[in-house]
Design a protein around this motif. Structure first.
Motif, mmCIF file in Angstrom:
data_model
loop_
_atom_site.group_PDB
_atom_site.id
_atom_site.type_symbol
_atom_site.label_atom_id
_atom_site.label_comp_id
_atom_site.label_asym_id
_atom_site.label_seq_id
_atom_site.Cartn_x
_atom_site.Cartn_y
_atom_site.Cartn_z
ATOM 1 N N UNK B 4 39.114 43.231 42.132
ATOM 2 C CA UNK B 4 38.000 43.746 41.330
ATOM 3 C C UNK B 4 37.805 45.217 41.695
ATOM 4 N N UNK B 5 37.949 46.080 40.695
ATOM 5 C CA UNK B 5 37.788 47.517 40.937
ATOM 6 C C UNK B 5 36.588 48.009 40.131
ATOM 7 N N UNK B 6 35.609 48.540 40.832
ATOM 8 C CA UNK B 6 34.399 49.050 40.169
ATOM 9 C C UNK B 6 34.144 50.471 40.660
ATOM 10 N N UNK B 7 33.357 51.237 39.937
ATOM 11 C CA UNK B 7 33.061 52.604 40.390
ATOM 12 C C UNK B 7 32.389 52.593 41.773
ATOM 13 N N UNK B 8 32.563 53.674 42.539
ATOM 14 C CA UNK B 8 32.032 53.703 43.910
ATOM 15 C C UNK B 8 30.537 53.436 43.998
ATOM 16 N N UNK B 9 29.770 53.943 43.012
ATOM 17 C CA UNK B 9 28.311 53.737 43.098
ATOM 18 C C UNK B 9 27.939 52.263 42.893
ATOM 19 N N UNK B 10 28.766 51.555 42.135
ATOM 20 C CA UNK B 10 28.520 50.122 41.928
ATOM 21 C C UNK B 10 28.968 49.341 43.164
ATOM 22 N N UNK B 11 30.113 49.733 43.700
ATOM 23 C CA UNK B 11 30.596 49.081 44.923
ATOM 24 C C UNK B 11 29.572 49.231 46.053
ATOM 25 N N UNK B 12 28.987 50.423 46.155
ATOM 26 C CA UNK B 12 27.977 50.647 47.204
ATOM 27 C C UNK B 12 26.804 49.695 47.039
ATOM 28 N N UNK B 40 30.318 40.202 48.828
ATOM 29 C CA UNK B 40 31.221 40.789 47.828
ATOM 30 C C UNK B 40 32.641 40.711 48.359
ATOM 31 N N UNK B 41 33.534 40.079 47.608
ATOM 32 C CA UNK B 41 34.939 39.952 48.015
ATOM 33 C C UNK B 41 35.834 40.520 46.914
ATOM 34 N N UNK B 42 35.971 41.859 46.844
ATOM 35 C CA UNK B 42 36.708 42.463 45.732
ATOM 36 C C UNK B 42 38.184 42.072 45.711
ATOM 37 N N UNK B 43 38.758 41.826 46.884
ATOM 38 C CA UNK B 43 40.183 41.473 46.914
ATOM 39 C C UNK B 43 40.436 40.108 46.275
ATOM 40 N N UNK B 44 39.387 39.304 46.176
ATOM 41 C CA UNK B 44 39.525 38.016 45.494
ATOM 42 C C UNK B 44 38.734 37.991 44.185
#
Lengths: 146, 169
Positions: B4-12, B40-44
């Motif tokens: 899961x790739x999201x913009x940095x401000x969303x990831x924060x 949050x587990x973006x790699x999965x």
């Protein structure tokens, strides 16, 4: 119930309104509900592009401090109606949330224990053992002592 | 599905905001929303939350209707000044297995110890352990996001930015 809502709602600076979209998924927005004492409803602003549709809805008020403590919350179950350009939330039921007063904590411990026992009994399961030592290690690692 | 790739401000927001407002649907389709800590587990490409078997209603709800939502709209206690408000809509599963120890539970436990230091008192002594052991009999809930929207500075009056999750990876 309206008197209880009118007492509790002003203690929160905003609330989270959740309804459904056209696919049936829940969709939420933070808003500032206005009390309409005459009609005993809450008037809310719903952004046009959100895709929320009239029907079942909920309104959550909650807050906590910087340490995720001093929890306060309640939930209104209800329904959402569109009247022209405006949206109206009709409360049907008030549900008290978890808070961090001593009485509430004791109630939580008592009720949670009872519910867990029923959950296990219904499924014929034995009470699991909690690895307390493992949790102590995690806590020590977190505080830099382990 | 990939990462899961999201913009940095969303990831924060996913990493720092203390609780999200997590919604399941009751039997009569009424949205039931409570503040919840989410991992949050973006790699999965997923989020993980947990509930005790002593508080099983959200598990019952999503086993019946898997459609859920998570709104991140209260930055209190995070390091973020004016983060976007982020809405995640998705589908959830909750396996039957009761978990008392797992990698996900450890990760969630670390999050909670950092975010809510007072929670340590529930394992402080034998009486506290006896009273609260049910709280650590956990069900894990896995949320697959389908649609993510965010409002810069938490301003819902402006149009949202959007990511259809099936289109990234």
């Amino acid at each position: 119930m309206w008197a209880e809502i009118a007492k509790r709602l002003p203690r929160f600076s905003s609330a989270v309104l959740t309804g459904l979209d056209s696919t049936g998924h829940p969709v939420s927005v933070r808003c500032q509900p206005a009390l309409d004492h005459r009609a005993q409803v809450l008037r809310v602003l719903v952004p046009d592009g959100l895709g929320m549709v009239p029907g079942p809805a909920g309104l959550l008020c909650h807050r906590h401090d910087e340490q995720l403590w001093r929890l306060k919350s309640f939930l209104l179950r209800g329904s959402l109606e569109r009247t022209g350009h405006d949206w109206v939330f009709h409360p049907h039921r008030l549900v008290r949330g978890m808070d961090t007063t001593p009485v509430s904590n004791l109630r939580l411990l008592r009720d949670g224990r009872r519910t867990a026992r029923c959950y296990l009994a219904t499924r014929g399961l034995r009470r699991p053992t909690i690895p307390w030592d493992h949790y102590a290690q995690l806590k020590n690692q977190d505080s830099g002592t382990g | 599905m990939g990462m899961l790739v999201v913009p940095p401000e969303v990831e924060a927001v996913f990493r720092e905001v203390r609780t999200c407002e997590f919604t399941t649907l009751a039997k009569d389709n009424t949205p039931i929303t409570w503040p919840t800590v989410a991992l949050y587990q973006p790699d999965q490409a997923r989020f993980v939350i947990t509930t005790s078997i002593g508080l099983p209603h959200k598990a019952y709800n999503l086993r019946r209707i898997p459609r859920v939502a998570m709104l991140y709209s209260d930055p209190t206690g995070s390091s973020l000044a004016t983060p976007p408000a982020v809405l995640v809509q998705g589908d959830a599963i909750c396996p039957d297995q009761i978990v008392t120890r797992s990698e996900e539970l450890d990760a969630l436990g670390r999050l909670i110890m950092v975010r809510q230091p007072v929670s340590a008192r529930y394992s402080a002594n034998p009486l506290a352990r006896w009273l609260s052991d049910w709280y650590l009999m956990r069900l894990l809930i896995y949320i697959t996001p389908r649609r993510i929207r965010w409002w810069p500075h938490g301003d819902f009056s402006r149009p949202a930015a959007e990511l259809q999750v099936d289109h990234v990876g």
